[in-house]
Design an enzyme around this catalytic site. Structure first.
Site, mmCIF file in Angstrom:
data_model
loop_
_atom_site.group_PDB
_atom_site.id
_atom_site.type_symbol
_atom_site.label_atom_id
_atom_site.label_comp_id
_atom_site.label_asym_id
_atom_site.label_seq_id
_atom_site.Cartn_x
_atom_site.Cartn_y
_atom_site.Cartn_z
ATOM 1 N N TRP A 111 -28.724 96.525 15.845
ATOM 2 C CA TRP A 111 -29.589 95.935 14.813
ATOM 3 C C TRP A 111 -29.172 94.490 14.490
ATOM 4 C CZ3 TRP A 111 -26.929 100.592 14.105
ATOM 5 C CH2 TRP A 111 -25.656 100.454 13.539
ATOM 6 N N LEU A 142 -25.933 114.036 8.850
ATOM 7 C CA LEU A 142 -25.670 112.668 8.390
ATOM 8 C C LEU A 142 -25.379 112.603 6.891
ATOM 9 C CD1 LEU A 142 -25.422 109.792 9.408
ATOM 10 C CD2 LEU A 142 -27.862 109.485 9.061
ATOM 11 N N CYS A 181 -4.646 89.737 5.940
ATOM 12 C CA CYS A 181 -4.426 88.474 5.221
ATOM 13 C C CYS A 181 -3.686 87.466 6.091
ATOM 14 C CB CYS A 181 -3.652 88.722 3.927
ATOM 15 S SG CYS A 181 -4.523 89.810 2.777
ATOM 16 N N TYR A 195 -29.618 96.373 -2.719
ATOM 17 C CA TYR A 195 -28.927 96.017 -1.477
ATOM 18 C C TYR A 195 -29.892 96.022 -0.292
ATOM 19 C CZ TYR A 195 -26.790 96.304 2.934
ATOM 20 O OH TYR A 195 -26.538 96.047 4.253
ATOM 21 N N GLU A 232 -30.649 100.179 7.941
ATOM 22 C CA GLU A 232 -30.061 100.033 6.611
ATOM 23 C C GLU A 232 -30.070 101.354 5.837
ATOM 24 O OE1 GLU A 232 -28.281 97.692 5.665
ATOM 25 O OE2 GLU A 232 -28.808 96.134 7.103
ATOM 26 N N CYS A 261 -6.189 85.522 7.922
ATOM 27 C CA CYS A 261 -7.416 85.233 7.166
ATOM 28 C C CYS A 261 -7.562 83.737 6.935
ATOM 29 C CB CYS A 261 -7.389 85.956 5.824
ATOM 30 S SG CYS A 261 -8.831 85.575 4.809
ATOM 31 N N THR A 289 -17.584 115.143 -0.920
ATOM 32 C CA THR A 289 -16.842 114.129 -1.658
ATOM 33 C C THR A 289 -16.261 114.696 -2.955
ATOM 34 O OG1 THR A 289 -18.246 112.439 -0.710
ATOM 35 C CG2 THR A 289 -16.951 111.814 -2.616
#
Length: 336
Positions: free
Chosen positions: A3, A59, A178, A99, A16, A181, A282
């Site tokens: 995508w 999913l 880091c 989003y 998305e 970075c 979860t």
DNA sequence: AACGCGGGGTG
DNA sequence: CACCCAGCGTT
């Protein structure tokens, strides 16, 4: 990723939706299955529900699938199959929030809308050294405003892609890189040694245990199943006759009041009891056991259930715990 | 504003 | 085991 650089709003939308709260590596195979089965939104819109759920099986977050079908219908029926082209119109569609609307409008139509996902929140919280929790109204507002201010309005799609990739590859949740970075010198979190502690999240929810007893009621070569409804887990997936208990069942299954009420005066026999299966959600831990019950007459008390031939089961979308049971060797041996 | 929704990878 | 993932809808 297929995508990346995609301009077809249908493909962007589909990717998305699949990627909401889902890792790229996990979603990729589903995206490819869907594009292969439904190359256009018209084909998705006219496909049978059952087939779409079966493709989505495994999913998670199953309301995404129902919203996907609803939005395909709306785009085909109300927008003549042409995906709406502005953030505001896109956001009205089912299953599309801030989003996803920003992602589609910036990637497909180059509209200047900043995406704010978990990656972007993390990058901003660290770079600016912000400890406002990301899961509060004030926090969401702040990160959205900052992201909007940072957006490159000349090339919003490229910018959005870049900041998310940066979060996924360099500014990772755990063990961020880091050392390599390019923003290290300007990063407030790095300066003050706060990288590990940012971003801040306010709430942590407790996990609860649930005990599911699935009764596989066999009549001839058929089994009773039904589709889950309501607001609980596994919305729209199918299951066998379920008895849920708050604590593990101690009595013999054949004496369980649930069964006695179901069958009334009809006779039945318990022919197999599976091991206990587990599924980790979860915020829930499901303990599941499968009890096969054979009967010689249809069970009239099972309202809303379908009597389905065993061979048809592979076309039905089940939660993972049931899929695991169905695929287990011992189950196959005794059921088929 | 709070809460619930999956399945899987990572450390 | 805890955490988190290209979030969203409902209450």
């Amino acid at each position: 990723m297929p995508w990346k650089g995609e301009k077809d709003p249908y493909k962007i939308w589909l990717s998305e939706i699949i990627l909401q709260q889902t890792r790229v590596e996990q979603g990729l195979a589903y995206y490819e299955k869907f594009i292969k089965a439904f190359p256009t939104i018209q084909q998705l819109a006219k496909a049978p529900e059952k087939k779409i759920f079966k493709l989505w099986e495994g999913l998670g977050y199953y309301t995404r699938c129902r919203n996907l079908m609803a939005t395909a219908q709306i785009v085909v029926n109300d927008y003549k199959g042409k995906f709406p082209a502005t953030y505001e119109e896109i956001k009205k569609l089912k299953g599309i929030g801030p989003y996803t609307a920003a992602a589609i409008s910036s990637f497909a139509f180059n509209e200047a809308q900043a995406v704010v996902d978990g990656n972007v929140q993390r990058v901003i919280a660290r770079y600016f050294g912000i400890s406002t929790p990301i899961d509060t109204t004030a926090g969401k507002k702040m990160y959205q405003e900052l992201a909007t201010a940072l957006l490159d309005t000349e090339q919003p799609g490229v910018y959005n892609q870049a900041i998310m990739d940066f979060g996924a590859v360099i500014c990772k949740p755990q063990n961020p890189l880091c050392g390599e970075c390019p923003q290290q010198a300007d990063c407030e979190a790095f300066k003050h040694n706060l990288v590990k502690q940012l971003p801040v999240k306010e709430k942590t929810l407790a996990k609860k245990d649930r005990w599911f007893y699935y009764f596989i009621i066999q009549f001839q070569d058929k089994i009773y199943i039904h589709q889950r409804t309501g607001k609980d887990i596994w919305q729209d997936l199918h299951e066998f006759a379920l008895y849920e208990a708050e604590t593990p069942v101690q009595t013999l299954f054949q004496d369980l009041p649930f069964l006695k009420e179901l069958f009334g005066k009809q006779s039945y026999s318990v022919t197999h009891i599976s091991k206990v299966f587990h599924q980790q959600l979860t915020h829930q831990h499901i303990h599941g056991q499968f009890i096969t019950v054979t009967t010689l007459k249809p069970v009239t008390a099972l309202k809303g259930y379908d009597l389905v031939d065993k061979k048809q089961l592979k076309k039905v979308a089940f939660p993972r715990i049931i899929k695991s049971f169905l695929e287990e060797k011992a189950s196959l041996a005794q059921l088929f």
